[in-house]
Design an enzyme around this catalytic site. Structure first.
Site, short mmCIF file in Angstrom:
data_model
loop_
_atom_site.label_atom_id
_atom_site.label_comp_id
_atom_site.label_asym_id
_atom_site.label_seq_id
_atom_site.Cartn_x
_atom_site.Cartn_y
_atom_site.Cartn_z
CE1 TYR A 37 -3.81 -2.12 0.19
CE2 TYR A 37 -3.51 -2.37 2.55
CZ TYR A 37 -4.20 -2.68 1.39
OH TYR A 37 -5.25 -3.53 1.46
NE ARG A 223 -5.22 5.23 -3.81
CZ ARG A 223 -5.63 4.03 -3.37
NH1 ARG A 223 -6.90 3.69 -3.43
NH2 ARG A 223 -4.77 3.18 -2.90
CG ASN A 225 -7.69 -0.96 -4.33
OD1 ASN A 225 -6.66 -1.33 -3.77
ND2 ASN A 225 -8.87 -1.47 -4.04
CD GLU A 265 -11.87 -1.00 -6.75
OE1 GLU A 265 -12.74 -1.80 -6.36
OE2 GLU A 265 -11.32 -0.19 -5.97
CE1 TYR A 316 -10.36 -4.95 3.73
CE2 TYR A 316 -8.95 -4.46 1.84
CZ TYR A 316 -10.04 -4.16 2.63
OH TYR A 316 -10.83 -3.07 2.33
CE LYS A 317 -5.06 -6.07 -2.24
NZ LYS A 317 -5.73 -4.94 -2.89
C1 HEM Z 1 -10.42 0.69 0.59
C2 HEM Z 1 -13.54 4.33 -0.19
C3 HEM Z 1 -9.87 7.35 -1.08
C4 HEM Z 1 -6.77 3.82 0.00
C5 HEM Z 1 -11.59 1.44 0.52
C6 HEM Z 1 -12.91 0.94 0.80
C7 HEM Z 1 -13.77 1.96 0.57
C8 HEM Z 1 -13.01 3.11 0.16
C9 HEM Z 1 -15.29 1.93 0.71
C10 HEM Z 1 -13.28 -0.48 1.25
C11 HEM Z 1 -13.08 -0.61 2.75
C12 HEM Z 1 -13.69 -1.91 3.29
O1 HEM Z 1 -13.00 -2.93 3.30
O2 HEM Z 1 -14.87 -1.89 3.69
C13 HEM Z 1 -12.80 5.46 -0.51
C14 HEM Z 1 -13.36 6.75 -0.87
C15 HEM Z 1 -12.33 7.59 -1.10
C16 HEM Z 1 -11.12 6.83 -0.90
C17 HEM Z 1 -14.87 7.07 -0.96
C18 HEM Z 1 -12.35 9.04 -1.51
C19 HEM Z 1 -13.02 9.97 -0.94
C20 HEM Z 1 -8.71 6.66 -0.85
C21 HEM Z 1 -7.41 7.21 -1.01
C22 HEM Z 1 -6.52 6.25 -0.71
C23 HEM Z 1 -7.29 5.05 -0.35
C24 HEM Z 1 -7.09 8.63 -1.48
C25 HEM Z 1 -5.04 6.44 -0.76
C26 HEM Z 1 -4.17 5.86 -0.08
C27 HEM Z 1 -7.50 2.67 0.19
C28 HEM Z 1 -6.89 1.36 0.38
C29 HEM Z 1 -7.95 0.45 0.53
C30 HEM Z 1 -9.17 1.23 0.46
C31 HEM Z 1 -5.41 1.04 0.39
C32 HEM Z 1 -7.83 -1.08 0.64
C33 HEM Z 1 -8.07 -1.65 -0.73
C34 HEM Z 1 -7.65 -3.09 -0.99
O3 HEM Z 1 -6.61 -3.55 -0.53
O4 HEM Z 1 -8.36 -3.76 -1.77
N1 HEM Z 1 -11.67 2.76 0.15
N2 HEM Z 1 -11.44 5.55 -0.56
N3 HEM Z 1 -8.62 5.35 -0.45
N4 HEM Z 1 -8.86 2.56 0.24
FE1 HEM Z 1 -10.14 4.06 -0.10
#
Ligand code: HEM
Length: 343
Positions: A37, A223, A225, A265, A316-317
């Site tokens: 990450y 970004r 994901n 994504e 987690y994934k």
């Molecule tokens: C995961 C929403 C911005 C990093 C997630 C999840 C949601 C989400 C709903 C899933 C969490 C779960 O497991 O329930 C958002 C929204 C954003 C935003 C609405 C903007 C407003 C960001 C940004 C970063 C980030 C800017 C930058 C570091 C991550 C990471 C995960 C994550 C690393 C885990 C994903 C994975 O490993 O599959 N985000 N996010 N997010 N988000 Fe965000």
């Protein structure tokens, strides 16, 4: 050039496939052989022709089929669309942005004509020709976010900015990697990121939030994901876990190439002009392992990324049940050659 839209499904018989040209433009997200990450945010600026950055809101051959799948999800579960009452101005901001971007990027498919507040929107692939009054909810068949969300690839969240935080106060979410808008609506940035492992301790969310609170109008950022999905299913929501969860137990050395998909994504963030809220677009791209290994450098690299992925991220994934089978299958496509940084 007009896009040839495919007829395909993301459920039941899963006829989704990528054309060779679409594989070529797939956003393969790994620039090295290990994944961790990071705050991987960069300006969302237009890119080369033939890439997903050609237009800032990307439309591809899956558009029509994806919109049909979204309509099915919404019919079964209307709570995939939610907007708190104070988000109406932000909804109009989003409608404007998505109409403008799609019309600018694909004039052969979409057009927007404005005469004061009277707007005419034509969406040829979906056979829509509507005239409405901007700002007047009753002149559209749905609320503005739902209306344009039914015509835009990718999930949409609108986050409100107040008290030095971001709040998930509206969204249309039907293609998510196992999280729920109905659960998260009204939460703030740290709360909805609560389940993510490792990243909180690394300070990633503190830095990302600080950056986003200063996002400027007209300077969107992006970004990537990624995760993996068994079968090309868009709707991997907690609400429908009973329909897809067991798919993870069905991967075998024989079917892995066809069944297991890399799910990338492209996330873009846009400041909105009137409401000062922010649009978060989560655009999902799916590619089977069979398709991925048609590009040898991707096969090599993805094998290494998956093999060395920290166990916390594997769990987690949701890949615990089929990661090893996939790594084994991919190993046949990795000759051990050194790779260069970059994609
Ligand atoms: C995961 C929403 C911005 C990093 C997630 C999840 C949601 C989400 C709903 C899933 C969490 C779960 O497991 O329930 C958002 C929204 C954003 C935003 C609405 C903007 C407003 C960001 C940004 C970063 C980030 C800017 C930058 C570091 C991550 C990471 C995960 C994550 C690393 C885990 C994903 C994975 O490993 O599959 N985000 N996010 N997010 N988000 Fe965000």
């Amino acid at each position: 050039m007009a896009i040839m839209f495919r007829q395909e499904t993301f459920r039941d018989d899963f006829t989704y496939r990528n054309s060779p040209a679409n594989i070529h433009r797939f956003p393969f997200p790994f620039d090295r052989d290990e994944y961790a990450y990071s705050v991987n945010i960069e300006p969302h600026v237009p890119g080369r022709k033939g890439t997903i950055y050609e237009s800032l809101i990307d439309v591809d051959e899956h558009y029509v089929a994806e919109m049909a799948d979204r309509a099915l999800v919404l019919k079964e579960d209307p709570l995939r669309y939610q907007a708190l009452p104070h988000m109406m101005q932000a909804q109009w901001d989003v409608l404007e942005l998505l109409m403008e971007q799609q019309a600018a990027g694909y004039p052969e498919h979409f057009s927007l004509t404005r005469n004061g507040d009277r707007w005419r929107w034509i969406n040829r692939p979906l056979g829509i020709d509507d005239t409405f009054t901007f700002g007047a909810r009753e002149t559209l068949p749905y609320e503005p976010l739902e209306y344009i969300g039914r015509q835009t690839q990718g999930d949409l969240c609108i986050v409100d900015q107040r008290d030095n935080n971001l709040w998930m106060d509206a969204g249309l979410v039907t293609t998510q990697a196992d999280w729920s808008l109905d659960f998260d609506v009204g939460m703030n940035f740290m709360e909805w990121h609560g389940p993510v492992p490792l990243a909180h301790g690394m300070g990633i969310f503190d830095r990302a939030l600080k950056f986003l609170l200063n996002l400027q109008l007209g300077q969107p950022v992006r970004r990537f994901n990624w995760t993996m999905t068994v079968n090309p299913r868009l709707d991997t929501s907690p609400e429908n876990y009973h329909k897809w969860g067991r798919d993870r137990t069905t991967v075998t050395p024989v079917n892995v190439g066809r069944k297991v998909h890399l799910r990338v994504e492209l996330q873009t963030l846009w400041r909105l002009p009137r409401s000062n809220a922010m649009l978060f677009v989560i655009r999902c791209y799916l590619m089977s392992m069979e398709e991925l290994v048609t590009v040898p450098k991707w096969a090599r690299r993805f094998h290494r990324v998956l093999k060395t992925l920290p166990q916390e991220l594997v769990d987690y994934k949701g890949m615990t049940r089929y990661r090893d089978t996939t790594v084994e299958w991919l190993s046949r496509h990795d000759d051990g050659a050194p790779t260069s940084p970059g994609i």
